[in-house]
Design an enzyme around this catalytic site. Structure first.
Site, PDB file in Angstrom:
ATOM      1  N   CYS A 138       0.769  -1.384   0.069  1.00  0.00           N
ATOM      2  CA  CYS A 138       0.085  -0.031  -0.005  1.00  0.00           C
ATOM      3  C   CYS A 138       0.865   1.142   0.090  1.00  0.00           C
ATOM      4  CB  CYS A 138      -0.964   0.096   1.111  1.00  0.00           C
ATOM      5  SG  CYS A 138      -2.404   0.910   0.861  1.00  0.00           S
ATOM      6  N   HIS A 182      -3.676  -4.951   0.552  1.00  0.00           N
ATOM      7  CA  HIS A 182      -3.075  -5.570   1.675  1.00  0.00           C
ATOM      8  C   HIS A 182      -3.094  -6.947   1.724  1.00  0.00           C
ATOM      9  CE1 HIS A 182      -2.495  -1.786   3.989  1.00  0.00           C
ATOM     10  NE2 HIS A 182      -3.505  -1.342   3.514  1.00  0.00           N
ATOM     11  N   GLU A 205      -1.604  -9.148   3.535  1.00  0.00           N
ATOM     12  CA  GLU A 205      -1.542  -9.905   4.599  1.00  0.00           C
ATOM     13  C   GLU A 205      -2.516 -10.180   5.332  1.00  0.00           C
ATOM     14  OE1 GLU A 205      -0.865  -6.828   3.951  1.00  0.00           O
ATOM     15  OE2 GLU A 205      -1.044  -5.264   5.544  1.00  0.00           O
TER      16      GLU A 205
HETATM   17  N1  GLN Z   1      -2.038   6.714   2.777  1.00  0.00           N
HETATM   18  C1  GLN Z   1      -1.851   5.790   1.734  1.00  0.00           C
HETATM   19  C2  GLN Z   1      -3.445   6.086   1.009  1.00  0.00           C
HETATM   20  O1  GLN Z   1      -4.298   6.305   1.639  1.00  0.00           O
HETATM   21  C3  GLN Z   1      -1.700   4.629   1.778  1.00  0.00           C
HETATM   22  C4  GLN Z   1      -2.568   3.929   2.843  1.00  0.00           C
HETATM   23  C5  GLN Z   1      -2.435   2.659   3.316  1.00  0.00           C
HETATM   24  O2  GLN Z   1      -1.050   2.218   3.357  1.00  0.00           O
HETATM   25  N2  GLN Z   1      -3.334   1.794   3.952  1.00  0.00           N
HETATM   26  O3  GLN Z   1      -3.641   5.902  -0.103  1.00  0.00           O
END
Ligand code: GLN
Length: 555
Positions: free
Chosen positions: A380, A527, A529
């Site tokens: 992310c 994500h 994970e």
């Molecule tokens: N801050 C970033 C976004 O909102 C990444 C978010 C995250 O890593 N879950 O896109």
């Protein structure tokens, strides 16, 4: 017939109630029963989505896009049953629903009260969407004696009478501490906690007594006598070396058998624990240790990265190795010489995150991994940092950045205001509420034929992937973000080797990037994970750790 098991906690928090619930779920499953686990959280936030991960730990995202308590992650990892929005409720959400109804006039002039309105709403939640599940396990957050948890305890007490006899069971997890000066284990805190619970009207059927050493039989007898439970229902819960040993350990102590007895099931099917034995063997006999640096902002509280550290452990299991994590606070890592701390690690992971603070260190970590050929996994925010690094240092765009940190000349990462979810168009404005408005939950992604990720997912699926000719293999992963890599920079970044190897079905949203010619450099917008399990390590984590093992052998 659905049966309900309520799990409460006493004496102190952090007793591992969530893990115990998850382990019990796994044990019942091993006997062939279907299970669903739920968490009732007494805090006033509507969901944990707006809470800092350093306070409350990670926010666990479900397929259906709910931002939930991290215990739901344990439930999924232990049972493989996908959690849903309807599996986590908070006082905040209950009150939100009630106040909305009150404003609409739905209560027809009646006074709205904790009993029965709040307790009814809690009961509805517990009884909702249970389908034909054999056992619903409901964990009540907090500790008995907290003001906040009273309505929840009252609701589960009432359910004991509302439901037919023999359809509910109450498990109370407590602590039996060892007092050094006396050289003894003490049962008094457990007695007090059960007394508190009984004063609310709940008589526990089973006590799960957490302790750092064996509880002698005479102490168990004493607990049974003073707490009004059967002696066999005093189950000791000793600390385990790995959380994945908890199901076997609790089975040996008789937890699942005792639970079934409470329901009058005297002759239950024998459990098939082979899955947990295999996991136990893998944990017991690693063939080496790989070092992975995690460069993040919330390293002070490891619960902030719960699913991530578990997924890395699963990746280790897939490769028969131990994974040693080095948590590196990204802000302390901004000094140019600090990258030396990464010398000697076998892999670098930059996890999810929010806000500009600490980003210099994260970008430096991506630069280091890219330069030195060290396996890099960007998740992310970690993908976005890798893209900024490639744009600045490979594509000649020194002002490349994310609009999350303010306006910039080259917004290689930008705010998403529109995207499609299935057949519906989602739109967001810059001033929208923060809670529940990100791109959340399960989304489809198409993998580019011939890419590294295509091979990784393909291998794991035994080359049995859903593919559409010319459109690449289809995967589904969970998201939680507001910003996205800017597709308009695709050509410039691909020209310097950063391949966009996973895209949303409409081709608009870059979901995966990978660096050609690097041993293992992958960034994913989702994500992974959240979906990894000990008995089914996520392909990307298994592959990342395999690359780290390779790296370890090189150096
Ligand atoms: N801050 C970033 C976004 O909102 C990444 C978010 C995250 O890593 N879950 O896109």
């Amino acid at each position: 017939m659905t049966r309900y098991i309520f799990i409460t906690g006493g004496v102190v928090s952090s007793l591992g109630k969530g893990l115990a619930s998850a382990a019990l779920g796994a044990l019942l499953q091993a006997r062939g029963y279907s299970v669903r686990l739920r968490k009732l959280d007494p805090y006033l936030n509507v969901d944990p989505g707006t809470m800092s991960p350093t306070q409350h730990g990670e926010v666990y995202v479900t397929d259906d896009g709910a931002e939930t308590d991290l215990d739901l992650g344990h439930y999924e990892r232990f049972t493989g049953v996908s959690s849903r929005q309807s599996d986590n409720i908070t006082t905040g959400r209950i009150y939100q629903q009630i106040i909305l109804k009150e404003r609409r006039g739905d209560y027809l002039g009646r006074t709205v009260q904790v009993i029965p309105h709040v307790t009814n709403a809690i009961k509805e939640f517990v009884l909702n969407e249970t389908e034909d599940t054999d056992f619903i396990l409901c964990e009540i957050g907090g500790t008995v004696g907290d003001i906040e948890s009273l309505p929840f305890l009252e609701a589960i007490r009432q359910l004991g009478n509302d439901l037919p006899r023999g359809q509910t069971a109450y498990i109370h997890a407590t602590l039996v501490p060892f007092i050094k000066a006396a050289g003894e284990l003490k049962t008094k805190p457990t007695q007090h906690s059960v007394k508190e619970l009984r004063s609310i009207g709940i008589q526990p059927d089973i006590l799960l007594c957490r302790s750092d050493r064996e509880i002698p039989q005479h102490e168990r007898r004493k607990i049974a006598l003073f707490c009004n439970v059967r002696e066999s229902a005093v189950i000791q819960g000793l600390d385990c070396r790995s959380i994945y040993e908890v199901p076997l350990a609790y089975h040996v102590e008789g937890l699942d058998a005792e639970v079934l007895k409470v329901f009058g099931i005297e002759d239950p099917p024998a459990p098939d624990l082979s899955r947990w034995r295999r996991i136990h063997d893998r944990i017991e006999s690693p063939e080496g240790t790989v070092k992975i640096a995690v460069v993040g902002k919330y390293t002070g509280l490891q619960d902030a990265y719960k699913s991530l550290s578990e997924a890395l452990v699963h990746g280790g299991m897939a490769n028969h190795v131990n994974v040693e994590l080095q948590w590196i606070e990204s802000e302390t890592f901004e000094h140019p010489d600090a990258v030396q701390r990464l010398e000697g690690v076998d892999g670098i992971l930059v996890p999810g995150g929010f806000g500009e603070r600490g980003t210099k260190g994260k970008i430096a970590a991506a630069t280091f991994a890219r330069d030195k050929g060290v396996p890099y996994f960007g998740i992310c925010f970690g993908m976005q940092m890798a893209v900024i690094d490639a744009a600045r240092n490979l594509a000649g765009l020194p002002d490349a950045s994310s609009t999350e940190f303010g306006d910039c000349a080259d917004p290689v990462v930008g705010l998403m205001t529109e995207w499609t979810h299935g057949n519906t168009l989602q739109t967001r404005g810059i001033d929208d509420d923060k809670g529940g408005t990100m791109r959340l939950g399960r989304y489809e992604c198409r993998l580019q034929d011939g890419s590294k990720v295509d091979a990784i997912y393909g291998n794991a699926a035994g080359d049995n992937m859903d593919r559409e000719a010319g459109q690449g293999a289809v995967i589904f992963e969970r998201h939680r973000h507001r910003y996205e890599v800017n597709i308009n920079y695709r050509e410039r970044l691909e020209a310097v080797g950063l391949r966009f190897s996973g895209l949303s079905p409409d081709g608009e949203l870059p979901e995966i990037v990978e660096l050609d010619g690097h041993p293992w450099f992958i960034g994913v917008q989702f994500h992974p994970e959240l979906k990894s399990k000990p008995f089914e390590p996520h392909p990307l984590f298994a592959s990342f750790i395999a690359a780290a093992v390779h790296q370890m052998r090189l150096v």
